[in-house]
Design a protein around this motif. Structure first.
Motif, PDB file in Angstrom:
ATOM      1  N   ARG A   1       0.794  -1.196  -0.111  1.00  0.00           N
ATOM      2  CA  ARG A   1      -0.045  -0.159   0.034  1.00  0.00           C
ATOM      3  C   ARG A   1       0.680   1.126   0.034  1.00  0.00           C
ATOM      4  N   SER A   2       2.089   1.182   0.253  1.00  0.00           N
ATOM      5  CA  SER A   2       3.193   2.297   0.328  1.00  0.00           C
ATOM      6  C   SER A   2       3.903   2.336  -0.704  1.00  0.00           C
ATOM      7  N   TYR A   3       4.184   3.485  -1.626  1.00  0.00           N
ATOM      8  CA  TYR A   3       4.874   3.592  -2.799  1.00  0.00           C
ATOM      9  C   TYR A   3       6.249   3.650  -2.555  1.00  0.00           C
ATOM     10  N   GLN A   4       6.574   4.130  -1.349  1.00  0.00           N
ATOM     11  CA  GLN A   4       8.070   4.146  -1.020  1.00  0.00           C
ATOM     12  C   GLN A   4       8.521   2.910  -0.632  1.00  0.00           C
ATOM     13  N   ARG A   5       7.747   2.156   0.024  1.00  0.00           N
ATOM     14  CA  ARG A   5       8.105   0.688   0.242  1.00  0.00           C
ATOM     15  C   ARG A   5       8.491  -0.164  -0.965  1.00  0.00           C
ATOM     16  N   LEU A   6       7.554   0.117  -2.107  1.00  0.00           N
ATOM     17  CA  LEU A   6       7.589  -0.354  -3.334  1.00  0.00           C
ATOM     18  C   LEU A   6       9.041  -0.159  -3.800  1.00  0.00           C
ATOM     19  N   ALA A   7       9.072   1.146  -3.745  1.00  0.00           N
ATOM     20  CA  ALA A   7      10.302   1.599  -4.500  1.00  0.00           C
ATOM     21  C   ALA A   7      11.577   1.002  -3.907  1.00  0.00           C
ATOM     22  N   ASP A   8      11.839   1.070  -2.549  1.00  0.00           N
ATOM     23  CA  ASP A   8      12.688   0.491  -1.600  1.00  0.00           C
ATOM     24  C   ASP A   8      13.091  -0.943  -1.901  1.00  0.00           C
ATOM     25  N   ALA A   9      12.226  -1.798  -2.038  1.00  0.00           N
ATOM     26  CA  ALA A   9      11.901  -3.230  -2.333  1.00  0.00           C
ATOM     27  C   ALA A   9      12.626  -3.162  -3.445  1.00  0.00           C
ATOM     28  N   CYS A  10      12.145  -2.691  -4.665  1.00  0.00           N
ATOM     29  CA  CYS A  10      12.787  -2.925  -5.966  1.00  0.00           C
ATOM     30  C   CYS A  10      14.289  -2.611  -5.887  1.00  0.00           C
ATOM     31  N   ARG A  11      14.755  -1.471  -5.296  1.00  0.00           N
ATOM     32  CA  ARG A  11      16.042  -0.869  -5.198  1.00  0.00           C
ATOM     33  C   ARG A  11      16.877  -1.954  -4.428  1.00  0.00           C
TER      34      ARG A  11
ATOM     35  N   ILE B   1      10.974  -6.566 -13.113  1.00  0.00           N
ATOM     36  CA  ILE B   1      10.609  -6.121 -11.732  1.00  0.00           C
ATOM     37  C   ILE B   1       9.828  -5.112 -11.607  1.00  0.00           C
ATOM     38  N   ILE B   2       8.549  -4.992 -11.144  1.00  0.00           N
ATOM     39  CA  ILE B   2       7.479  -4.130 -11.083  1.00  0.00           C
ATOM     40  C   ILE B   2       7.003  -4.156  -9.630  1.00  0.00           C
ATOM     41  N   GLY B   3       6.534  -3.015  -9.300  1.00  0.00           N
ATOM     42  CA  GLY B   3       5.737  -2.843  -7.949  1.00  0.00           C
ATOM     43  C   GLY B   3       4.420  -2.251  -8.310  1.00  0.00           C
ATOM     44  N   VAL B   4       3.495  -2.609  -7.898  1.00  0.00           N
ATOM     45  CA  VAL B   4       2.044  -2.227  -7.710  1.00  0.00           C
ATOM     46  C   VAL B   4       1.357  -1.901  -6.524  1.00  0.00           C
ATOM     47  N   ASN B   5       0.304  -0.810  -6.714  1.00  0.00           N
ATOM     48  CA  ASN B   5      -0.441  -0.678  -5.311  1.00  0.00           C
ATOM     49  C   ASN B   5      -1.094  -1.905  -4.910  1.00  0.00           C
ATOM     50  N   ALA B   6      -1.167  -2.186  -3.709  1.00  0.00           N
ATOM     51  CA  ALA B   6      -1.867  -3.494  -3.311  1.00  0.00           C
ATOM     52  C   ALA B   6      -3.405  -3.341  -3.462  1.00  0.00           C
ATOM     53  N   ALA B   7      -3.835  -2.077  -3.757  1.00  0.00           N
ATOM     54  CA  ALA B   7      -5.363  -2.059  -4.223  1.00  0.00           C
ATOM     55  C   ALA B   7      -5.678  -2.641  -5.203  1.00  0.00           C
ATOM     56  N   PHE B   8      -4.729  -2.901  -6.106  1.00  0.00           N
ATOM     57  CA  PHE B   8      -5.058  -3.596  -7.609  1.00  0.00           C
ATOM     58  C   PHE B   8      -4.625  -5.047  -7.577  1.00  0.00           C
TER      59      PHE B   8
END
Length: 1899
Positions: free
Chosen positions: A241-251, A285-292
């Motif tokens: 649900r957090s965009y910053q977390r998605l960015a950090d995980a991919c990084r 490698i892609i991050g998506v908001n959990a709402a989807f």
């Protein structure tokens, strides 16, 4: 220096153009407005600002910040820092918004706040629109971006007195240093200060805390899975649900992949509008908001990592290969030490004081250090596998993947293979393979720390220390100046976003910002350009991989002794010592399985080439080629160990002179290997050679440098040590200093080096791809690699040509000339593709490439012409001396059809022949010949391994047993050449896997196949060996005999068949004339006047049988012949029908023998005489038969002597049979089932009557009404049916269990056999009925009578066992006396399929992939053979139980000739001890299998017609069942296990006529059935297997079971569970010394020479010899003690000159003497007998015969039932039982009373011969008993003297002894029949008459 920010953008909410519910982003302003030249403005920023979509919000949310990443077309990443805040909606927006549908109002915003109600009017103060400040940069400084955007927002919100334009202008003009660990302090002009630090090394990724956070969120195992997935190019999707977390995980995930760079789609935050990107076929490698999350559910090949839930979901279709062990477990352990340091201390009794855990940032670096170490271990030594193909103008580097995998020992590893083939690794090679560049931490680690890591492996604390050291370096790289990082930035106040007085973000003045930017640009123009200073060095290579390999490779290292053998053999070859070399060759070929030996061979041969010893003579050439082939046969297509690479220069060097001007090189003899047709192999070889030449190019001493020789030598040695990469590094360092002309010259030199190598390789490839005989396309067709080129290379060019090559290689036209050009064309195309690929990659000019394409066809054509001369001359070479062919021994009458074809017999997957676990030498492969005779396929030969010795290997099987023939292509064991072969599989469990020798042409092999097929499937049964054998010898007979005997028999057969055909033809025409008898007469027995003289009821139907009631002469002959058959003898023994010449037949007898089928008119597959109920007339049988399949109506085949129950058999029911009747009775109509029936149903009524008659014929149910009333039922039970203690019944249950448990067990069997339960409303289940018998049959312990409640008529009189499918839906009438038992049985096709799998399990055909018993047991289980055996035994035991309890059973399954026969035969074998004798078993097979029409020819596919149906071993399955029972009850059978194997072999061999044809009718048609009677042949080959067995039994005890000691009236109940069944050794054992031992004449080898004195007068040589379990026949080499003693006795008698006695007589005499001794000694312990009390439950265990030295006394125990009274001490008995003879012989009490005894001739029953018997007159029992001979213990018959009416002088009849006086004949007349006797002379006849008279008068 570089710009900190490229663009500043203000994005706001705007309405959607199509008026839909959602809004869209609008760029309000962007600065600068013009794009930078070096960096255009990225498109689509407005989507990434609000990834979940632009939506209005009912309340003001706090500002949010995240960084999105966009990747442009040049793969450059742009970091978009987005700060979003909310402003009230302006009125224009509001109006637009209100006009939209109410659906829009219900849309939820990104944060999931409360939805608006559709009714509430929208107030201006209620709605807020998002606005986003965006900073676009190519640098990744997240904290600086956060601070800068935060400052701009703070200035706006707090209303600070600072010009926003100035702040933004300063931000856009701010520059930061690129790298090198520098720092810069910046200020944006709002009283702020920020320090920017750049990492020390640019190549190391910056991770901050992202890796540590990733591990916290997902855990070790999940992160490792994602790591492997990303490396092996799978799709990875993060949800949060957090965009910053998605960015950090991919990084974080990307940071873990270092030193590899991820080169596929990388989108840490994917906007909702772009979700279809997830369906892309490429990895990402892609991050998506959990709402989807719902939208991601349908993705089938995406690995989903849920960061909030901590789970990783891997779809079923995706396989992520794990890291290779031990790296996987080591990495896991180190990660857990880093993440959870407390874990190590958790179990300590006195834990140390807790140390402070490392900070999150430090933990992040420690985790990265673990993965850095992992890559260093994975890729250690990678630089030694780099090929430098070009140095100038730019380095071109290729990685030798195969060598790397081979040297690391990870060829099979899926993970490393995929990593090396991936894009990331290709980038790694091109980036890091460069020899001269700046280095980083990874280069140092992989070069210098590998040894340390290996040493630390087992010391966790040292590993942890190393990880921490690396982590500190990584931390220092990110934070070079940790103390100075002081930031001062204005922040907005707490909850400032909630203030009401907000004004909207102002529109900025573009001019001001642009002016500031221009000013800064003008300043920069004057400054010098920023050049990134790089410190380039030579990249260290680290220790060579060989050193690492030698430490880790255990099993592949060859011992020094083996290498010595290889060296010696080669030196012998080159010194011309061929005999010595020949001795060593097998050991060398074995040693060459190891890698080191193959390398050693290549090295040694290379030395000989250097010494100019490449031209060889023929023998040397053969040896060298054989060793090379042996090396190459184990090379895979990749050649990862470099063996083929080492041999490639050698195969073009070694040669031999064939004739002047014609030389044959070794390459023409080693082409048959897959490695030569693999493009990757040639590419790696080419690049390797190019590297060598380019290195040499730069190591040439320059012309200017002239130095003394010593210095030159030193320089040369230094040069030798320098690797190609070192040379390249030096050249790259010097490159900038060279003049342009010099640079151009070097480039041209390199290019021509590559070009010349390409020409060289075109030649090499043509050498190894063009076959010696180019007219044969076989080579190219059968190469696995040539056609399958898609896998070969990544280039599109290579893929495009795969199809055309495949076509040209798959041509099937044989040897036409047109094929030549095809071969050439295919090779030209292959070489052209190779040249295209390597030259393009190596930078060869297009002119040179065109020249090469022109050259290649000429090279190939030239080589073909050379080869033609070589091929022609090689054909003229003298053939190599081959071993002499060994002729096989043939049976009398067996003739050779095809003489020996030279073949190699190859191992077939059994361990025996190759010296496996069974021990013994490697007998296979063997070299010899295959012979085809009229009877067998025979291989004879010698092992190819000369160390085995002069052993002859024989493997053969009957032609008739062939089940599958398959063409194969195999390598010959000697030359390793690919040859055509043949694999023949037989149903006698032999397999011939043969490779034809070179000298055998394809036409000879084809002729062999055709002849084999012709012999296997003759057009007619007369073409089989059993017939042709006899005909071959008929010429030897005297014509007179043939004339006398022939006509009568021939006419008889002809007449019989003619009559039968007439009858059958007429049967259907005249059916209407038949009037059924009236109801009253149906149940009555027929009138007496219809009987004939043999008391067989013959009610003749005028229409269906002969027209007159008088029998024609031919019919009389038929009758007499039928009466002679085995069936009738057995029926007479069972008391089922009398065959006396008197006309008085007891009408009370329930059954009679009916000749209704004597013309085979009713049922062709039944015998001529049948047992039917007395009350059924013959004319009714015709109608009854119509209800059953194949007209096989129920007939009696056995009757229990004790319970008088009968066993019946029939075919399955037709629809109108009993099934239809039962269904009719269950209809609710009140009418009687008989009332409304038409004529069409009369057969059903006949059938019911027939079954009723069977029930009535049983004594217990034969009361007036035919119903088993209470009184009759109870009296039957209370009478003679409670077993007496004497007549005990042995069960195979637990010995301790009570007798009641037997019935419980039977109920269990019952319930498992009856798969379907029936409705219980119609009465108790049969199982419960059976179970209730325990109270009736076993008296209560307190002696009380059974409970009267059990005396109800609960059991049916007759159980009909039928197929479940056939009896579906039947509800039996509770009043009927029969009951249907539906069971599930397997069909014949299932037997066939199961047998095929069994054959493959026992004789696999190729060596098992995993050695050991597991694979055999698995395939055995898959075959389900033992399951079918279990089912048969289970059903049989069930039927035995029913019969034993007094119920009759009708077995009515399938057509009545397969499973029915199996079950019926087994039931009789288990129930009747007579069938467990040799004579009885023969009778059983003749009666149930032959007479009752088992289809031997059809099931055995004996003729061409049966070829399609295949072999179905129904009879073999029955024999296997008998074998299982034999194993469990070894003392109950007179015949041995060998007898069963003998029958199993010969029922399929077609050597005898016994098991041919499908019924008696067919045998009569061919004149087989009665031929034995008329012909008295001489020493002809036996036509009947029984005759052969009789002959052999007289000579040898091979069929006899010494442990035979039957119980009185024993009923056997074997265990039938699969766990109790054993695999029959008939399927698995093999004797290679003489072939199958079932043809006795062949198995008896030449006699061994007797012991002789040595000439020097020493002791005789020992007769000891080695016995090999796989080779020798153990029963022959090591006979059991009794057989050995009997043989010894025979030998001694022969030596003494006495005629040797038959073994059986000797054996019987020994038994009798032992019994007498045992009786006299009072069975005391002092007796010489070993007395063993064998309790009855132990009788089923194995029995052992003690094998003593020759001449030992034969110690046997022949105790009777009282053996438990033995006084032997129990300890001695227990100690001796296992090894000594356990022999228990049942002794009859009759032998005690012998008033008078002697030999008399007795005339047999009707038409039987006279036989001499031993008669005993017993006054005590008032009996006259007779035996086969004097010492026989088994009484063959008894004449009760109470029945004797008179003793009178007799007259000689036909067949009586000729030499005896007429007065020596006398007759004894009894009430049943008249017995004719003949004494040896007149006085003894008188004596006998007097004795019998005195007995009669005494009575």
């Amino acid at each position: 220096m570089a710009r900190l920010a490229d663009y500043f953008v203000l994005v706001a909410f705007g309405p959607h153009p199509r008026g839909s519910g959602e809004g869209q982003g609008q760029i309000l302003q962007r600065f600068p407005e013009k794009d930078w030249e070096d960096n255009p403005f990225p498109q689509g920023i407005e989507l990434f600002c609000q990834p979940s979509g632009w939506q209005l919000c009912p309340e003001r949310n706090p500002p949010t910040f995240f960084v999105a990443v966009l990747t442009d077309i040049n793969s450059e990443r742009h970091y978009c820092a987005c700060l979003t805040f909310w402003e009230p909606v302006e009125s224009t927006q509001e109006v637009v918004f209100n006009e939209d549908t109410t659906e829009q109002e219900e849309e939820a915003d990104e944060g999931g706040q409360a939805r608006l109600s559709s009714t509430a009017p929208a107030q201006p103060s209620q709605l807020f629109a998002p606005k986003t400040l965006v900073l676009v940069s190519r640098l990744d400084h997240t904290d600086v971006f956060r601070n800068s955007l935060g400052l701009i927002y703070a200035v706006h919100v707090e209303g600070l007195n600072v010009c926003l334009e100035n702040v933004i202008g300063n931000l856009l003009t701010c520059t930061v240093p690129l790298a090198g660990g520098s720092q810069r302090t910046i200020s944006l002009g709002a009283g702020d200060r920020q320090v920017i630090q750049t990492p020390l090394v640019d190549s190391l990724p910056v991770s901050r805390c992202s890796v540590a956070l990733l591990f916290r969120q997902l855990g070790i195992t999940n992160v490792l899975s994602l790591f492997c997935a990303a490396l092996t190019e799978h799709k990875v999707l993060f949800l949060s649900r957090s965009y910053q977390r998605l960015a950090d995980a991919c990084r974080g995930l990307l940071a873990l992949l270092f030193p590899l760079r991820y080169s596929f789609t990388y989108v840490p935050i994917l906007p909702a509008q772009l979700l279809e990107v997830l369906s892309t076929p490429t990895p990402f490698i892609i991050g998506v908001n959990a709402a989807f999350q719902a939208e991601t559910q349908e993705l089938l090949d995406v690995i989903v990592a849920d960061l909030d839930g901590g789970t990783v979901t891997v779809p079923e279709c995706v396989h992520i290969p794990p890291l290779p062990e031990p790296l996987q477990s080591q990495t896991h352990n180190v990660l857990s030490m880093v993440l959870d340091p407390e874990l190590e201390l958790a179990d300590l009794a006195f834990p140390p004081p807790t140390t402070s855990a490392s900070s999150l940032k430090m933990q992040d670096k420690e985790l990265r250090a673990v993965f850095l170490r992992l890559f260093a271990q994975l890729l250690q030594g990678y630089r030694w596998c780099l090929h430098i193909v070009r140095i100038h103008p730019e380095p071109v580097i290729r990685f030798h993947k195969a060598a790397f995998l081979g040297q690391r020992g990870l060829v099979e590893d899926d993970f490393l293979m995929k990593v090396l083939e991936g894009m990331a690794f290709a980038g790694f090679v091109s980036e890091r393979g460069v020899p001269y560049r700046s280095t980083d931490l990874f280069d140092e680690l992989v070069a210098h720390e590998v040894a340390r890591m290996r040493a630390d492996e087992n010391h966790p604390h040292r590993v942890l220390r190393h990880v921490q050291e690396l982590a500190e370096q990584l931390y220092k790289n990110e934070n070079p100046y940790p103390a100075v990082a002081m930031h001062k930035v204005q922040r907005p106040g707490e909850a400032s976003h909630l203030r009401r007085t907000h004004r909207p973000f102002p529109r900025l003045d573009e001019g001001t910002v642009q002016w500031i930017v221009d000013q800064a640009a003008a300043k920069m123009q004057g400054a010098p350009p920023a050049v990134k200073a790089e410190r380039k060095t030579t990249v260290p290579s680290g220790p060579p991989m060989t050193a690492i390999l030698e430490r880790c490779s255990g099993p592949h290292v060859n011992s020094a002794r083996r290498l010595e053998v290889v060296r010696n053999c080669i030196s012998y070859v080159f010194e011309g010592k061929m005999l010595e070399a020949k001795k060593l060759l097998p050991a060398v070929l074995r040693a060459l399985k190891g890698r080191a030996a193959r390398r050693c061979l290549a090295h040694e041969l290379h030395l000989h080439v250097q010494q100019n010893r490449a031209v060889l003579d023929h023998q040397q050439f053969d040896f060298v080629v054989r060793m090379m082939n042996c090396c190459l046969q184990d090379c895979t297509s990749l050649d990862e160990h470099g063996i083929a690479a080492a041999l490639l220069p050698l195969v073009t060097a070694f040669c031999r002179k064939l004739s002047p001007g014609v030389t044959q090189f070794a390459y023409s003899c080693v082409q048959e290997h897959v490695v030569w047709s693999t493009p990757q192999f040639w590419e790696a070889m080419f690049y390797g050679d190019v590297q060598t030449h380019i290195r040499a190019l730069y190591l040439e001493p320059s012309d200017e440098r002239v130095s003394p020789s010593q210095e030159a030598g030193e320089a040369q040695s230094q040069d030798d040590e320098r690797s190609a990469l070192d040379v390249a590094s030096e050249q790259r360092r010097l490159w900038p200093t060279l003049s342009q002309e010099k640079q151009q010259e070097l480039v041209q030199k390199e290019e021509s080096t590559v070009f010349s190598q390409a020409i060289h390789y075109a030649n090499r490839m043509s050498y190894l791809l063009l076959p010696l005989d180019s007219s044969k396309s076989r080579l190219l067709r059968e190469r696995a690699g040539l056609g399958d080129l898609e896998s070969a290379s990544n280039s599109l060019v290579t893929n495009s040509m795969a199809g055309s090559v495949a076509e040209s290689y798959d041509t099937e036209s044989g040897f036409e000339d047109a094929e030549t050009c095809d071969v050439a064309g295919a090779v030209v195309r292959f070489i052209n593709r190779f040249v295209d690929k390597v030259c393009t990659e190596s930078g060869v000019t297009s002119d040179h490439l065109k020249g090469l394409h022109v050259m290649v066809p000429d090279i190939v054509q030239m080589h073909i012409e050379t080869l033609e001369a070589v091929h022609r001359e090689s054909k003229r070479l003298p053939p190599i001396q081959k071993p002499k062919l060994l002729r096989p021994r043939l049976l009398p009458g067996e003739e050779c059809v095809l003489d020996g074809l030279r073949v190699y017999l190859l191992p077939d997957g059994r361990e025996e022949g190759v010296g496996g676990s069974g021990g013994g030498p490697a007998l296979l492969p063997a070299e010899g010949a295959v012979f085809l005779t009229t009877y067998r396929v025979i291989f004879t030969g010698m092992p190819t391994d000369p160390l085995v010795g002069e052993q002859v290997v024989v493997r053969s099987f009957p032609v008739a047993a062939l089940t599958k023939e398959k063409r194969i292509s195999v390598q010959t064991p000697v030359d390793q050449l690919l040859q055509d072969g043949l694999q023949l599989r037989s149903c006698t469990f032999q397999l011939l896997k043969m490779a034809f020798d070179e000298e055998v042409g394809s036409d000879s092999a084809e002729l062999f196949r055709k002849q084999l097929h012709k012999l296997r499937y003759p057009p007619d049964i007369r073409g089989t060996f059993a017939f042709t054998l006899g005909s071959a010898h008929t010429t030897g007979r005297s014509p007179r005999v043939a004339k006398d005997k022939g006509p009568s028999l021939r006419n008889f057969s002809r007449n019989l068949v003619k009559n039968a055909k007439k009858t059958i033809g007429r049967q259907y025409v005249t059916r209407k004339k038949y009037n059924p008898p009236s109801w009253e007469h149906r149940g009555q027995p027929p009138p007496e006047d219809q009987e004939d003289e043999i008391s067989v009821s013959e009610e003749l139907e005028p229409s269906t049988l002969t027209p007159s009631s008088a029998l024609k002469p031919s019919d009389r002959m038929t009758m007499s012949s039928l009466v002679e058959r085995a069936c009738c003898r057995d029926y007479q023994r069972l008391g089922l029908g009398t065959l006396s010449s008197s006309l008085s037949r007891a009408k009370s007898e329930p059954f009679r023998i009916s000749p209704v089928n004597r013309m085979y008119a009713i049922c062709r597959s039944y015998p001529g005489l049948l047992i039917v109920p007395q009350s059924i007339q013959d004319n009714a049988l015709q109608r009854v038969s119509r209800c059953y399949r194949q007209n096989r109506f129920p007939v009696v085949c056995w009757r229990s002597g004790r319970s008088k129950a009968v066993l019946l058999r029939s075919g399955g029911l037709h629809g109108k049979g009993v099934v239809g009747l039962f269904k009719a009775q269950n209809t609710p109509s009140p009418a009687s089932p008989f009332s409304g029936q038409t004529q069409a149903d009369s057969s059903s009524l006949e059938q019911e009557k027939y079954l009723q008659a069977v029930v009535s014929a049983m004594p217990r149910y034969a009361d007036s009404s035919g119903r088993n009333t209470l009184s009759s039922f109870s009296s039957a039970h209370m009478g003679g049916h409670v077993p007496s203690p004497r007549a005990r019944v042995t069960t195979l249950s637990n010995p301790m269990a009570a007798s009641a448990s037997r019935w419980t067990a039977s109920r269990g069997k019952w319930s498992s056999v009856r798969a379907s339960g029936r409705s219980s409303g119609l009465g108790a289940d049969v199982g419960s009925r059976l179970a209730s018998r325990d109270l009736l049959s076993t008296p209560h312990t307190n002696g009380a009578p059974p409970d009267s409640g059990f005396l109800r008529p609960q059991r049916a009189a007759l159980y009909i066992i039928g197929d479940k499918a056939q009896l579906k839906g039947v509800r039996p009438d509770p009043l009927q006396q029969w009951e249907l038992v539906p069971i599930e049985v397997f069909e014949a096709r299932q037997v066939k399929a199961s047998f095929k799998k069994l054959l493959k399990a026992c004789v696999p055909g190729c060596p098992a992939t995993e050695p050991g018993p597991a694979s055999f047991l698995r395939s055995l289980e898959d075959s389900e053979w033992l399951t079918q055996i279990h089912k048969l035994l289970q059903i049989s035991v069930l039927v035995v139980e029913l019969l034993d309890s007094g119920s009759s059973v009708l077995v009515s399954l399938e057509d009545g000739w397969d499973i029915t026969t199996q079950v019926v035969s087994l039931v009789q074998l288990l129930s009747d001890p007579f069938y467990r004798t040799l004579e009885g078993f023969r009778l059983l097979v003749e009666k149930e299998w032959l007479s009752f029409g088992h289809r031997f020819s059809h099931r055995g596919a004996h003729t061409l017609a049966g070829q399609s149906s295949g072999f179905t071993p129904v009879f073999l399955q029955f024999l296997d069942c008998v074998h299982q029972v034999h194993l469990q009850f070894p003392m109950e059978f007179e015949f041995s296990q060998f007898y069963l194997k003998f029958l199993g072999y010969h029922h399929a061999s077609r050597r005898f006529r016994t098991f041919l044809l499908d019924s008696d009718y067919e045998r009569i048609e061919l004149g087989l059935l009665y031929e034995e009677k008329g012909e008295r042949r001489g020493q002809l080959a036996c036509r009947s297997v029984w005759e052969y067995v009789d002959r052999l039994s007289k000579r040898t005890p091979m069929f006899y079971n010494y442990t035979y000691a039957p119980e009185d009236t024993e009923v056997l109940r074997p265990y039938s569970n699969v766990s109790n069944l054993k695999v029959w050794d008939f399927y698995t054992e093999e004797t290679l010394a003489e072939g199958p031992p079932y043809d006795w004449e062949l198995a008896q080898g030449p006699p061994e020479p007797p012991e002789e004195e040595r000439p020097d007068g020493g002791a005789p040589q020992s007769r000891r010899r080695v016995v090999w379990p796989c080779y020798d026949s153990r029963p022959r080499v090591q006979p059991d003690a009794i057989s050995r003693l009997l043989e010894e006795l025979q030998r001694l008698e022969t030596e003494l000159g006495r005629p040797s006695e038959r073994w059986k007589d000797t054996w019987d005499r020994v038994k009798a003497v032992q019994r007498l001794e045992g009786r006299q000694d009072g069975r005391g312990a002092s007796s010489s007998l070993l007395l063993s009390a064998v309790p009855h439950h132990r009788r089923s265990l194995g029995v052992y015969l003690q094998e003593g030295p020759v001449g030992s006394t034969l110690s046997l125990s022949l105790d009777s039932d009282q053996s438990s009274g033995s006084t032997t001490s129990s300890s001695r008995q227990a100690a001796r039982r296992s090894t000594s003879t356990l022999y228990s012989q049942f002794q009859t009490a009759e032998s005690e009373n012998r008033s008078y005894e002697g030999t008399l001739y007795k005339k047999g029953a009707f038409m039987k011969p006279w036989k001499a018997r031993w008669f005993v007159l017993d006054k005590t029992k008032h009996q006259l008993r007779y035996y086969d001979h004097r010492v026989d213990t088994d009484c063959k018959g008894v004449i009760d003297l109470a029945e004797v009416e008179a003793v009178a002088p007799g007259t000689p009849t036909i067949g009586a002894p000729k030499t005896v006086d007429e007065k020596a004949f006398f007759d004894v007349k009894t009430t049943r029949r008249v017995y004719n006797f003949c004494a040896q002379d007149v006085p003894s006849a008188q004596q006998w008459v007097d004795r019998i008279q005195s007995c009669l008068s005494d009575a």
